[in-house]
Motif scaffolding. Structure first.
Motif, PDB file in Angstrom:
ATOM      1  N   GLU A   1       0.862  -1.188   0.000  1.00 37.23           N
ATOM      2  CA  GLU A   1       0.000   0.000   0.000  1.00 37.23           C
ATOM      3  C   GLU A   1       0.893   1.230   0.000  1.00 37.23           C
ATOM      4  O   GLU A   1       1.766   1.368   0.849  1.00 37.23           O
ATOM      5  N   GLU A   2       0.688   2.112  -0.979  1.00 37.05           N
ATOM      6  CA  GLU A   2       1.485   3.334  -1.093  1.00 37.05           C
ATOM      7  C   GLU A   2       0.541   4.508  -1.287  1.00 37.05           C
ATOM      8  O   GLU A   2      -0.331   4.486  -2.156  1.00 37.05           O
ATOM      9  N   THR A   3       0.707   5.534  -0.464  1.00 37.87           N
ATOM     10  CA  THR A   3      -0.165   6.709  -0.531  1.00 37.87           C
ATOM     11  C   THR A   3       0.677   7.960  -0.700  1.00 37.87           C
ATOM     12  O   THR A   3       1.664   8.154   0.014  1.00 37.87           O
ATOM     13  N   LEU A   4       0.276   8.813  -1.650  1.00 40.51           N
ATOM     14  CA  LEU A   4       0.967  10.072  -1.885  1.00 40.51           C
ATOM     15  C   LEU A   4      -0.024  11.220  -1.800  1.00 40.51           C
ATOM     16  O   LEU A   4      -1.137  11.135  -2.341  1.00 40.51           O
ATOM     17  N   ALA A   5       0.356  12.306  -1.126  1.00 38.44           N
ATOM     18  CA  ALA A   5      -0.494  13.494  -1.060  1.00 38.44           C
ATOM     19  C   ALA A   5      -0.551  14.147  -2.431  1.00 38.44           C
ATOM     20  O   ALA A   5       0.404  14.099  -3.206  1.00 38.44           O
ATOM     21  N   GLY A   6      -1.692  14.772  -2.718  1.00 39.23           N
ATOM     22  CA  GLY A   6      -1.858  15.413  -4.010  1.00 39.23           C
ATOM     23  C   GLY A   6      -2.384  16.815  -3.870  1.00 39.23           C
ATOM     24  O   GLY A   6      -2.231  17.461  -2.835  1.00 39.23           O
ATOM     25  N   GLU A   7      -3.047  17.268  -4.922  1.00 37.10           N
ATOM     26  CA  GLU A   7      -3.593  18.626  -4.925  1.00 37.10           C
ATOM     27  C   GLU A   7      -4.605  18.797  -3.805  1.00 37.10           C
ATOM     28  O   GLU A   7      -5.382  17.904  -3.506  1.00 37.10           O
ATOM     29  N   ARG A   8      -4.551  19.983  -3.168  1.00 39.55           N
ATOM     30  CA  ARG A   8      -5.478  20.326  -2.082  1.00 39.55           C
ATOM     31  C   ARG A   8      -5.496  19.228  -1.015  1.00 39.55           C
ATOM     32  O   ARG A   8      -6.499  18.956  -0.385  1.00 39.55           O
ATOM     33  N   GLU A   9      -4.339  18.574  -0.852  1.00 38.94           N
ATOM     34  CA  GLU A   9      -4.143  17.561   0.176  1.00 38.94           C
ATOM     35  C   GLU A   9      -4.969  16.304  -0.058  1.00 38.94           C
ATOM     36  O   GLU A   9      -5.030  15.435   0.805  1.00 38.94           O
ATOM     37  N   CYS A  10      -5.636  16.183  -1.204  1.00 42.48           N
ATOM     38  CA  CYS A  10      -6.331  14.936  -1.533  1.00 42.48           C
ATOM     39  C   CYS A  10      -5.298  13.951  -2.066  1.00 42.48           C
ATOM     40  O   CYS A  10      -4.523  14.282  -2.973  1.00 42.48           O
ATOM     41  N   ALA A  11      -5.281  12.763  -1.506  1.00 47.36           N
ATOM     42  CA  ALA A  11      -4.216  11.807  -1.776  1.00 47.36           C
ATOM     43  C   ALA A  11      -4.591  10.838  -2.891  1.00 47.36           C
ATOM     44  O   ALA A  11      -5.760  10.669  -3.242  1.00 47.36           O
ATOM     45  N   THR A  12      -3.568  10.188  -3.437  1.00 50.54           N
ATOM     46  CA  THR A  12      -3.730   9.068  -4.359  1.00 50.54           C
ATOM     47  C   THR A  12      -3.007   7.871  -3.758  1.00 50.54           C
ATOM     48  O   THR A  12      -1.938   8.027  -3.153  1.00 50.54           O
ATOM     49  N   ALA A  13      -3.594   6.693  -3.894  1.00 49.74           N
ATOM     50  CA  ALA A  13      -3.001   5.490  -3.303  1.00 49.74           C
ATOM     51  C   ALA A  13      -2.987   4.365  -4.330  1.00 49.74           C
ATOM     52  O   ALA A  13      -3.864   4.290  -5.202  1.00 49.74           O
ATOM     53  N   TRP A  14      -1.977   3.511  -4.218  1.00 52.26           N
ATOM     54  CA  TRP A  14      -1.873   2.320  -5.050  1.00 52.26           C
ATOM     55  C   TRP A  14      -1.731   1.112  -4.131  1.00 52.26           C
ATOM     56  O   TRP A  14      -0.864   1.098  -3.252  1.00 52.26           O
ATOM     57  N   LEU A  15      -2.570   0.124  -4.318  1.00 52.03           N
ATOM     58  CA  LEU A  15      -2.494  -1.098  -3.525  1.00 52.03           C
ATOM     59  C   LEU A  15      -2.321  -2.293  -4.459  1.00 52.03           C
ATOM     60  O   LEU A  15      -2.986  -2.358  -5.502  1.00 52.03           O
ATOM     61  N   VAL A  16      -1.436  -3.195  -4.099  1.00 51.58           N
ATOM     62  CA  VAL A  16      -1.244  -4.428  -4.851  1.00 51.58           C
ATOM     63  C   VAL A  16      -1.860  -5.575  -4.056  1.00 51.58           C
ATOM     64  O   VAL A  16      -1.575  -5.737  -2.862  1.00 51.58           O
ATOM     65  N   LEU A  17      -2.715  -6.344  -4.714  1.00 46.99           N
ATOM     66  CA  LEU A  17      -3.381  -7.476  -4.085  1.00 46.99           C
ATOM     67  C   LEU A  17      -3.072  -8.755  -4.845  1.00 46.99           C
ATOM     68  O   LEU A  17      -3.005  -8.752  -6.075  1.00 46.99           O
ATOM     69  N   ARG A  18      -2.891  -9.827  -4.090  1.00 46.85           N
ATOM     70  CA  ARG A  18      -2.746 -11.146  -4.698  1.00 46.85           C
ATOM     71  C   ARG A  18      -4.080 -11.865  -4.614  1.00 46.85           C
ATOM     72  O   ARG A  18      -4.724 -11.868  -3.576  1.00 46.85           O
ATOM     73  N   TRP A  19      -4.506 -12.455  -5.729  1.00 49.63           N
ATOM     74  CA  TRP A  19      -5.705 -13.284  -5.696  1.00 49.63           C
ATOM     75  C   TRP A  19      -5.314 -14.725  -5.966  1.00 49.63           C
ATOM     76  O   TRP A  19      -4.355 -15.006  -6.672  1.00 49.63           O
ATOM     77  N   ARG A  20      -6.045 -15.651  -5.350  1.00 46.26           N
ATOM     78  CA  ARG A  20      -5.694 -17.063  -5.485  1.00 46.26           C
ATOM     79  C   ARG A  20      -6.966 -17.902  -5.506  1.00 46.26           C
ATOM     80  O   ARG A  20      -7.866 -17.710  -4.689  1.00 46.26           O
ATOM     81  N   VAL A  21      -7.029 -18.818  -6.454  1.00 45.41           N
ATOM     82  CA  VAL A  21      -8.082 -19.836  -6.519  1.00 45.41           C
ATOM     83  C   VAL A  21      -7.374 -21.175  -6.710  1.00 45.41           C
ATOM     84  O   VAL A  21      -6.814 -21.435  -7.782  1.00 45.41           O
ATOM     85  N   GLY A  22      -7.369 -21.998  -5.672  1.00 42.68           N
ATOM     86  CA  GLY A  22      -6.631 -23.255  -5.758  1.00 42.68           C
ATOM     87  C   GLY A  22      -5.154 -22.984  -5.971  1.00 42.68           C
ATOM     88  O   GLY A  22      -4.518 -22.256  -5.207  1.00 42.68           O
TER      89      GLY A  22
END
Length: 310
Positions: A242-263
Protein backbone atom coordinates in the motif's frame (compact mmCIF):
# COMPACT_ATOMS: atom_id res chain seq x y z
CA UNK A 1 -50.23 26.05 0.53
CA UNK A 2 -49.06 22.44 0.38
CA UNK A 3 -46.55 21.08 2.88
CA UNK A 4 -42.91 20.86 1.91
CA UNK A 5 -41.70 17.44 0.79
CA UNK A 6 -39.61 15.75 3.47
CA UNK A 7 -35.99 15.13 2.53
CA UNK A 8 -33.96 12.09 3.55
CA UNK A 9 -30.22 11.86 4.13
CA UNK A 10 -30.19 8.58 2.16
CA UNK A 11 -31.48 10.21 -1.02
CA UNK A 12 -29.18 13.20 -0.47
CA UNK A 13 -26.22 10.78 -0.29
CA UNK A 14 -27.26 9.12 -3.53
CA UNK A 15 -27.62 12.46 -5.29
CA UNK A 16 -23.97 13.37 -4.62
CA UNK A 17 -22.83 9.87 -5.69
CA UNK A 18 -21.30 9.07 -2.32
CA UNK A 19 -19.59 5.66 -2.58
CA UNK A 20 -20.68 2.76 -0.37
CA UNK A 21 -17.25 1.14 -0.51
CA UNK A 22 -15.01 2.13 2.37
CA UNK A 23 -17.78 2.66 4.95
CA UNK A 24 -17.73 -0.81 6.50
CA UNK A 25 -15.88 0.01 9.70
CA UNK A 26 -17.49 -1.63 12.75
CA UNK A 27 -16.13 -2.81 16.10
CA UNK A 28 -15.34 -6.52 16.10
CA UNK A 29 -16.31 -6.99 19.76
CA UNK A 30 -20.10 -6.88 20.09
CA UNK A 31 -22.72 -7.40 22.79
CA UNK A 32 -26.28 -7.76 21.44
CA UNK A 33 -29.28 -7.75 23.79
CA UNK A 34 -32.87 -8.40 22.71
CA UNK A 35 -35.27 -5.63 23.75
CA UNK A 36 -38.61 -4.62 22.17
CA UNK A 37 -38.04 -1.92 19.56
CA UNK A 38 -40.95 0.10 20.93
CA UNK A 39 -38.85 0.73 24.05
CA UNK A 40 -35.67 1.84 22.28
CA UNK A 41 -34.54 5.42 22.81
CA UNK A 42 -32.26 7.51 20.61
CA UNK A 43 -29.19 5.80 22.10
CA UNK A 44 -28.16 2.50 20.50
CA UNK A 45 -27.89 0.85 23.94
CA UNK A 46 -30.74 2.46 25.90
CA UNK A 47 -34.38 1.47 26.37
CA UNK A 48 -37.04 3.56 28.07
CA UNK A 49 -37.81 0.79 30.57
CA UNK A 50 -34.16 -0.11 31.24
CA UNK A 51 -33.06 0.19 34.86
CA UNK A 52 -30.33 2.61 35.87
CA UNK A 53 -28.26 -0.36 37.04
CA UNK A 54 -28.39 -2.03 33.62
CA UNK A 55 -27.75 1.25 31.78
CA UNK A 56 -24.72 1.93 33.95
CA UNK A 57 -23.30 -1.54 33.39
CA UNK A 58 -23.74 -1.22 29.62
CA UNK A 59 -21.90 2.12 29.71
CA UNK A 60 -19.02 0.47 31.56
CA UNK A 61 -18.90 -2.37 29.04
CA UNK A 62 -18.85 0.15 26.19
CA UNK A 63 -15.86 1.85 27.82
CA UNK A 64 -14.12 -1.55 27.78
CA UNK A 65 -14.47 -1.58 23.99
CA UNK A 66 -17.66 -3.58 23.50
CA UNK A 67 -20.11 -2.30 20.92
CA UNK A 68 -23.54 -2.64 22.56
CA UNK A 69 -26.66 -2.86 20.41
CA UNK A 70 -30.29 -3.60 21.16
CA UNK A 71 -31.93 -6.10 18.82
CA UNK A 72 -35.48 -7.34 18.32
CA UNK A 73 -37.63 -9.77 16.39
CA UNK A 74 -41.25 -10.30 17.29
CA UNK A 75 -41.27 -14.07 17.00
CA UNK A 76 -38.48 -14.27 19.58
CA UNK A 77 -39.98 -12.09 22.31
CA UNK A 78 -39.98 -14.08 25.52
CA UNK A 79 -39.64 -13.34 29.20
CA UNK A 80 -35.90 -13.81 28.87
CA UNK A 81 -33.42 -11.65 26.95
CA UNK A 82 -31.52 -13.19 24.04
CA UNK A 83 -27.89 -12.14 24.32
CA UNK A 84 -25.13 -12.68 21.78
CA UNK A 85 -21.41 -12.15 22.22
CA UNK A 86 -19.16 -11.66 19.21
CA UNK A 87 -16.53 -12.69 18.18
CA UNK A 88 -16.96 -15.40 20.83
CA UNK A 89 -20.02 -16.60 18.85
CA UNK A 90 -21.90 -17.35 22.06
CA UNK A 91 -25.66 -17.15 22.74
CA UNK A 92 -27.44 -16.81 26.10
CA UNK A 93 -30.97 -16.59 27.48
CA UNK A 94 -31.06 -14.39 30.57
CA UNK A 95 -34.10 -13.50 32.70
CA UNK A 96 -34.57 -9.75 33.33
CA UNK A 97 -33.85 -10.11 37.05
CA UNK A 98 -30.61 -11.94 36.21
CA UNK A 99 -29.39 -9.40 33.66
CA UNK A 100 -27.40 -7.14 36.07
CA UNK A 101 -25.51 -10.16 37.46
CA UNK A 102 -24.80 -11.41 33.93
CA UNK A 103 -23.41 -8.01 32.92
CA UNK A 104 -21.31 -7.83 36.09
CA UNK A 105 -19.79 -11.20 35.20
CA UNK A 106 -19.14 -9.97 31.69
CA UNK A 107 -17.36 -6.91 33.04
CA UNK A 108 -15.17 -9.12 35.19
CA UNK A 109 -14.47 -11.52 32.31
CA UNK A 110 -16.05 -14.31 34.35
CA UNK A 111 -19.17 -15.16 32.34
CA UNK A 112 -19.96 -18.82 31.79
CA UNK A 113 -19.80 -20.20 28.22
CA UNK A 114 -23.09 -19.90 26.35
CA UNK A 115 -24.52 -21.93 23.51
CA UNK A 116 -22.37 -21.76 20.36
CA UNK A 117 -24.11 -20.25 17.34
CA UNK A 118 -24.23 -22.56 14.33
CA UNK A 119 -25.61 -20.02 11.85
CA UNK A 120 -24.85 -16.38 10.97
CA UNK A 121 -26.58 -13.40 12.52
CA UNK A 122 -27.81 -10.62 10.24
CA UNK A 123 -28.61 -7.32 11.93
CA UNK A 124 -30.60 -4.74 9.97
CA UNK A 125 -30.85 -1.22 11.41
CA UNK A 126 -34.46 -0.13 11.97
CA UNK A 127 -33.65 2.54 14.56
CA UNK A 128 -36.23 5.16 13.62
CA UNK A 129 -35.74 6.98 16.93
CA UNK A 130 -32.20 7.72 15.74
CA UNK A 131 -32.91 8.60 12.10
CA UNK A 132 -36.02 8.53 9.91
CA UNK A 133 -34.12 6.83 7.06
CA UNK A 134 -33.62 3.79 9.29
CA UNK A 135 -37.36 3.64 9.86
CA UNK A 136 -38.36 4.26 6.23
CA UNK A 137 -35.76 2.13 4.45
CA UNK A 138 -34.51 -0.09 7.25
CA UNK A 139 -37.78 -1.75 8.20
CA UNK A 140 -38.64 -2.55 4.57
CA UNK A 141 -35.26 -4.23 4.15
CA UNK A 142 -35.56 -6.09 7.46
CA UNK A 143 -38.93 -7.55 6.50
CA UNK A 144 -37.63 -8.65 3.11
CA UNK A 145 -34.52 -10.24 4.65
CA UNK A 146 -36.48 -12.03 7.37
CA UNK A 147 -39.16 -13.27 4.95
CA UNK A 148 -36.56 -14.46 2.41
CA UNK A 149 -34.67 -16.40 5.08
CA UNK A 150 -37.88 -18.03 6.31
CA UNK A 151 -39.41 -18.80 2.91
CA UNK A 152 -36.19 -20.26 1.50
CA UNK A 153 -35.29 -22.02 4.78
CA UNK A 154 -31.89 -20.30 4.82
CA UNK A 155 -29.87 -20.73 8.02
CA UNK A 156 -29.76 -17.09 9.11
CA UNK A 157 -30.94 -15.43 12.28
CA UNK A 158 -32.26 -12.05 11.10
CA UNK A 159 -32.84 -9.31 13.68
CA UNK A 160 -33.83 -5.67 13.79
CA UNK A 161 -31.02 -3.63 15.33
CA UNK A 162 -30.44 -0.26 16.88
CA UNK A 163 -28.00 2.18 15.25
CA UNK A 164 -25.24 0.52 13.20
CA UNK A 165 -23.65 3.69 11.84
CA UNK A 166 -24.06 5.46 8.51
CA UNK A 167 -27.75 6.43 8.62
CA UNK A 168 -27.34 8.11 5.21
CA UNK A 169 -26.59 4.65 3.74
CA UNK A 170 -29.85 3.04 4.85
CA UNK A 171 -30.89 0.35 4.80
CA UNK A 172 -27.79 -0.79 6.64
CA UNK A 173 -26.93 -4.27 7.89
CA UNK A 174 -24.02 -6.23 9.28
CA UNK A 175 -23.47 -9.98 9.07
CA UNK A 176 -21.76 -11.71 11.98
CA UNK A 177 -19.35 -13.43 12.40
CA UNK A 178 -18.07 -12.51 8.90
CA UNK A 179 -18.28 -8.83 9.95
CA UNK A 180 -19.27 -7.68 6.48
CA UNK A 181 -21.28 -4.48 6.42
CA UNK A 182 -23.90 -3.60 3.82
CA UNK A 183 -25.83 -0.48 2.81
CA UNK A 184 -28.58 0.79 0.50
CA UNK A 185 -30.33 -2.58 0.79
CA UNK A 186 -33.64 -2.62 -1.07
CA UNK A 187 -36.14 -5.49 -0.73
CA UNK A 188 -35.02 -6.93 -4.10
CA UNK A 189 -31.49 -7.31 -2.69
CA UNK A 190 -32.62 -9.46 0.24
CA UNK A 191 -32.57 -12.95 -1.28
CA UNK A 192 -29.40 -12.58 -3.40
CA UNK A 193 -27.58 -11.04 -0.42
CA UNK A 194 -28.49 -14.01 1.79
CA UNK A 195 -27.63 -16.53 -0.92
CA UNK A 196 -24.25 -14.88 -1.50
CA UNK A 197 -23.41 -14.82 2.21
CA UNK A 198 -24.45 -18.46 2.49
CA UNK A 199 -21.72 -19.29 -0.05
CA UNK A 200 -19.22 -17.29 1.97
CA UNK A 201 -19.14 -14.54 -0.64
CA UNK A 202 -19.82 -10.86 -0.05
CA UNK A 203 -22.78 -9.43 -1.95
CA UNK A 204 -21.06 -6.78 -4.03
CA UNK A 205 -23.99 -4.51 -5.05
CA UNK A 206 -24.54 -3.45 -1.42
CA UNK A 207 -21.13 -4.09 0.16
CA UNK A 208 -19.76 -1.31 2.36
CA UNK A 209 -16.68 -3.24 3.44
CA UNK A 210 -15.15 -5.65 5.93
CA UNK A 211 -14.94 -4.30 9.45
CA UNK A 212 -11.33 -5.11 10.25
CA UNK A 213 -9.90 -3.19 7.27
CA UNK A 214 -9.20 0.52 6.85
CA UNK A 215 -11.50 2.50 4.57
CA UNK A 216 -8.85 2.58 1.83
CA UNK A 217 -8.28 -1.18 2.06
CA UNK A 218 -12.03 -1.81 1.90
CA UNK A 219 -12.28 0.25 -1.29
CA UNK A 220 -9.36 -1.58 -2.92
CA UNK A 221 -10.63 -5.05 -1.97
CA UNK A 222 -14.12 -4.32 -3.28
CA UNK A 223 -12.69 -2.98 -6.56
CA UNK A 224 -10.58 -6.14 -6.90
CA UNK A 225 -13.57 -8.39 -6.14
CA UNK A 226 -15.64 -6.59 -8.77
CA UNK A 227 -12.83 -7.03 -11.32
CA UNK A 228 -12.69 -10.77 -10.56
CA UNK A 229 -16.45 -11.36 -10.22
CA UNK A 230 -16.94 -12.84 -13.68
CA UNK A 231 -13.87 -15.08 -13.76
CA UNK A 232 -12.89 -15.84 -10.15
CA UNK A 233 -15.75 -15.01 -7.77
CA UNK A 234 -14.35 -17.29 -5.04
CA UNK A 235 -10.81 -15.89 -5.16
CA UNK A 236 -9.02 -15.33 -1.88
CA UNK A 237 -7.52 -11.85 -1.69
CA UNK A 238 -4.48 -10.60 0.18
CA UNK A 239 -3.22 -7.01 0.30
CA UNK A 240 0.53 -7.12 -0.33
CA UNK A 241 1.48 -3.45 -0.45
CA UNK A 242 0.00 0.00 0.00
CA UNK A 243 1.48 3.33 -1.09
CA UNK A 244 -0.16 6.71 -0.53
CA UNK A 245 0.97 10.07 -1.89
CA UNK A 246 -0.49 13.49 -1.06
CA UNK A 247 -1.86 15.41 -4.01
CA UNK A 248 -3.59 18.63 -4.92
CA UNK A 249 -5.48 20.33 -2.08
CA UNK A 250 -4.14 17.56 0.18
CA UNK A 251 -6.33 14.94 -1.53
CA UNK A 252 -4.22 11.81 -1.78
CA UNK A 253 -3.73 9.07 -4.36
CA UNK A 254 -3.00 5.49 -3.30
CA UNK A 255 -1.87 2.32 -5.05
CA UNK A 256 -2.49 -1.10 -3.52
CA UNK A 257 -1.24 -4.43 -4.85
CA UNK A 258 -3.38 -7.48 -4.09
CA UNK A 259 -2.75 -11.15 -4.70
CA UNK A 260 -5.71 -13.28 -5.70
CA UNK A 261 -5.69 -17.06 -5.48
CA UNK A 262 -8.08 -19.84 -6.52
CA UNK A 263 -6.63 -23.26 -5.76
CA UNK A 264 -3.17 -23.37 -7.35
CA UNK A 265 -3.88 -20.40 -9.64
CA UNK A 266 -2.87 -16.90 -8.58
CA UNK A 267 -2.53 -13.45 -10.02
CA UNK A 268 -1.89 -9.86 -8.97
CA UNK A 269 -3.95 -6.68 -9.27
CA UNK A 270 -2.89 -3.08 -8.81
CA UNK A 271 -5.73 -0.86 -7.62
CA UNK A 272 -5.44 2.90 -7.88
CA UNK A 273 -7.59 4.88 -5.46
CA UNK A 274 -8.13 8.60 -5.22
CA UNK A 275 -9.28 10.60 -2.23
CA UNK A 276 -11.94 13.25 -2.75
CA UNK A 277 -13.90 15.66 -0.63
CA UNK A 278 -17.69 15.54 -0.49
CA UNK A 279 -20.08 17.95 1.15
CA UNK A 280 -22.70 15.68 2.68
CA UNK A 281 -25.45 15.34 5.26
CA UNK A 282 -24.58 12.59 7.75
CA UNK A 283 -28.13 12.31 9.16
CA UNK A 284 -31.65 13.49 8.55
CA UNK A 285 -31.20 15.92 11.46
CA UNK A 286 -28.39 17.53 9.44
CA UNK A 287 -30.70 17.74 6.42
CA UNK A 288 -33.38 19.48 8.49
CA UNK A 289 -30.84 21.94 9.87
CA UNK A 290 -29.18 22.42 6.44
CA UNK A 291 -25.85 21.48 8.06
CA UNK A 292 -23.86 19.73 5.34
CA UNK A 293 -20.29 18.91 6.33
CA UNK A 294 -17.12 18.16 4.35
CA UNK A 295 -15.95 14.55 4.41
CA UNK A 296 -13.06 12.73 2.74
CA UNK A 297 -13.79 9.50 0.88
CA UNK A 298 -11.76 7.06 -1.20
CA UNK A 299 -12.82 5.94 -4.64
CA UNK A 300 -11.19 3.25 -6.82
CA UNK A 301 -10.35 4.73 -10.22
CA UNK A 302 -8.40 1.93 -11.90
CA UNK A 303 -7.80 -1.82 -11.54
CA UNK A 304 -5.15 -3.53 -13.65
CA UNK A 305 -3.25 -6.81 -13.77
CA UNK A 306 0.34 -6.50 -12.62
CA UNK A 307 3.45 -8.56 -11.99
CA UNK A 308 4.26 -10.13 -8.64
CA UNK A 309 5.94 -7.52 -6.44
CA UNK A 310 9.66 -7.96 -5.84
Amino acid sequence: MGSMKRRFCTTESLEIDEPLAGTGNHPVRNLLISWPRSKWTRSARRASDMSDAVSGLLDRLAKQGLRVNLIDRREDREKSHRIFLMPENQSYRVLPEQLPAFLEQLLAGAQEPGEPLNHPLLLCCTHGQKDRCCAKFGFQAYKALAESAQQEALPFSVWESSHLGGCRLAASAVVMPSMRKYGRISPEHALPLLQSELKGRPYLPCLRGEAELSSLQQVARIAAMEALAATAPDAELEILSEETLAGERECATAWLVLRWRVGETEGFLRVKCREEELIRFDTCADVDAEEAKPARVWRAVDVADCEAPA
